[in-house]
Scaffold this motif. Sequence first.
Motif, PDB file in Angstrom:
ATOM      1  N   ASP A   2     -68.399 138.551  52.680  1.00 53.98           N
ATOM      2  CA  ASP A   2     -69.131 138.097  51.263  1.00 53.98           C
ATOM      3  C   ASP A   2     -68.773 139.251  50.313  1.00 53.98           C
ATOM      4  OD1 ASP A   2     -70.679 136.026  50.474  1.00 53.98           O
ATOM      5  OD2 ASP A   2     -72.629 137.304  50.295  1.00 53.98           O
ATOM      6  N   GLY A   3     -68.654 140.513  50.513  1.00 46.62           N
ATOM      7  CA  GLY A   3     -68.273 141.533  49.782  1.00 46.62           C
ATOM      8  C   GLY A   3     -66.517 141.400  49.493  1.00 46.62           C
ATOM      9  N   ARG A  11     -69.550 134.808  45.817  1.00 44.69           N
ATOM     10  CA  ARG A  11     -69.986 134.821  47.342  1.00 44.69           C
ATOM     11  C   ARG A  11     -69.769 133.689  48.043  1.00 44.69           C
ATOM     12  NH1 ARG A  11     -75.654 134.076  47.223  1.00 44.69           N
ATOM     13  NH2 ARG A  11     -75.333 134.333  49.297  1.00 44.69           N
ATOM     14  N   VAL A  64     -66.342 138.434  46.732  1.00 45.57           N
ATOM     15  CA  VAL A  64     -66.918 138.579  45.567  1.00 45.57           C
ATOM     16  C   VAL A  64     -65.898 139.463  44.647  1.00 45.57           C
ATOM     17  CG1 VAL A  64     -68.563 140.259  44.321  1.00 45.57           C
ATOM     18  CG2 VAL A  64     -69.388 138.624  46.004  1.00 45.57           C
ATOM     19  N   LEU A  65     -65.193 140.458  45.693  1.00 37.94           N
ATOM     20  CA  LEU A  65     -64.246 141.234  45.009  1.00 37.94           C
ATOM     21  C   LEU A  65     -63.034 140.631  44.826  1.00 37.94           C
ATOM     22  CD1 LEU A  65     -64.371 144.586  47.159  1.00 37.94           C
ATOM     23  CD2 LEU A  65     -65.144 144.529  44.764  1.00 37.94           C
ATOM     24  N   SER A  98     -71.416 140.075  55.692  1.00 33.19           N
ATOM     25  CA  SER A  98     -71.704 141.144  54.619  1.00 33.19           C
ATOM     26  C   SER A  98     -70.097 141.483  54.134  1.00 33.19           C
ATOM     27  CB  SER A  98     -72.500 142.271  54.782  1.00 33.19           C
ATOM     28  OG  SER A  98     -73.772 141.780  55.343  1.00 33.19           O
TER      29      SER A  98
END
Length: 115
Positions: free
Chosen positions: A92-93, A102, A96-97, A89
């Motif tokens: 993945d975050g 993803r 994305v940032l 997680s």
Amino acid sequence: RFNYSTWGIVDYLDYLLIPLTMAYFLLRDVAFDGQSIGKRIAKLKVVTTNGKPFTAMQSVLRNVWALPIFFLPVAGLNYIAIPVLILASLADGFMVLTQGKRIGHNLAFTSVVNS
């Protein structure tokens, strides 16, 4: 001692529902032409970045990072699943940032667009 001969059909539902839920989770985007139920409501669609049709394997690759969720109820494996989920997680975050996509999108060569 547990007596399996007293089990009814309802007692076996977990053995059917868990794999069915896992299959739906991994294949939910390919079932309706690149749209899960949520994507259909939000008017979004998964497409490939190379213009080819979206495949079941790409759907699995997009969602494979969350597979440890299904190991949480299993005694012993939950101690491995929790840290893997946390790290996945966070990664993945971060993706994305930094990239706007993803990890699953990068693995499957897909993107989500307005439909």
